[in-house]
Motif scaffolding. Sequence first.
Motif, PDB file in Angstrom:
ATOM      1  N   LEU A   1       0.824  -1.203   0.000  1.00 35.20           N
ATOM      2  CA  LEU A   1       0.000   0.000   0.000  1.00 35.20           C
ATOM      3  C   LEU A   1       0.860   1.256   0.000  1.00 35.20           C
ATOM      4  CD1 LEU A   1      -2.743  -0.984   2.619  1.00 35.20           C
ATOM      5  CD2 LEU A   1      -2.794  -1.264   0.133  1.00 35.20           C
TER       6      LEU A   1
ATOM      7  N   GLU B   1      -2.021   5.207   3.000  1.00 39.09           N
ATOM      8  CA  GLU B   1      -3.013   4.130   3.064  1.00 39.09           C
ATOM      9  C   GLU B   1      -2.586   3.076   4.077  1.00 39.09           C
ATOM     10  OE1 GLU B   1      -5.494   1.207  -0.005  1.00 39.09           O
ATOM     11  OE2 GLU B   1      -3.772   2.370  -0.715  1.00 39.09           O
ATOM     12  N   TYR B   2      -1.305   2.752   4.079  1.00 42.46           N
ATOM     13  CA  TYR B   2      -0.811   1.762   5.049  1.00 42.46           C
ATOM     14  C   TYR B   2      -0.880   2.319   6.471  1.00 42.46           C
ATOM     15  CZ  TYR B   2       2.330  -1.299   7.631  1.00 42.46           C
ATOM     16  OH  TYR B   2       2.862  -2.141   8.567  1.00 42.46           O
TER      17      TYR B   2
END
Length: 370
Positions: free
Chosen positions: A88, A92-93
């Motif tokens: 990701l 997002e991670y």
Amino acid sequence: MMKGICNLLWSGFAASLICIATLYPLATPAQTAADVPAVKLLKAPLTSPSDAWDYYGNSTVHTNGVAYSATRAPEIREIAKALGAGRLATDEYTSAVYKYVRDNIKPDFRFGLSKGASGAIIDQSGTAFDQAQLMVELLREGGVTAGYVIGTIGLSNAEFTAWSGVSGAKAVCQFLADGGIPAEINSSTNCENLGTGNFLTLRMAHIWVSANSKKYDPAYKEQIQKSGIDLAAAMGCGTQTSPTCGSAILNSVPAVGIYPGTTNVTYVQNANSTSIDAQLKAYATNLESRIKSDSVTTKNNLQIEDIVGGLKIDASAAESLSGFLCVEPYTALRARKDVWQRKTRGRFRPSCWTRCWRGVTPRRFSIQAA
């Protein structure tokens, strides 16, 4: 006869535990009666954030404890992989890691590092420091630069109650004091002078995480109070308001006696263990059937809070503020703000040491979290 005394001290600011155990091998009834085992619960005083910051100082030194490992625990590496490490985008991670910690790790209201990142995973609970370390370690495993921020925050009565399930100025004051969490309630650290009504102001020491030029607090989470089910009815022994579970067991227990040499220490002997085991098994079978039935009806796997009651993390609560994930849902007063990138500072990591006597020779053993 051998008598051993062992003092267990948990060193840390405003937190100490003294446990004295006395052993009497082959003790006579009279000797046993003179030293009936007992537990004494003590109240801790509340410490203000400013006094705590003076005590802790500015050092960011971290020394490795006995549980130190040069590599991250396999459970942290596997969870990071499952959350998208290496796959990701950074934001997002980071969002996935924050949601994982926020929605799965229940809060323990004590100050400082207690279980660490791995312990929080194993117990599915942890202090604010444990949860911050878990988030930071997961982020770093995914190649994200992350650090710790510590400071003083302010919460309303509603915000703190949604987080802890505790309300009322005096109750909140003692709750935080017993956890060694520096705080001020209505500008006071004297719990006895506070009333039972809602507090007006709360300032408390706290830790959160900095990553990607944003702030994340995985430890703050709203919780829902679950009432549980009627356990007595589910087990087939009356109802919650009129249970018969205990009386059914007592039918298999002989009359209670007074232990020789005492006036108020009771005991029983020759209980019908076969009958008691059968009754307990029947209760367990009935409860298991009820849980399975409810799970089929609701299409959900019931958690312990759904059965016996208690606080359950509200994963549907708001997760964003000011356009990005979890900046403080409270007021960050910033009376003190330290930022550091390495491991949890040693001063915020409690150590446990024992000092035992056998005869006249003291021995000391120390244990410290990684």
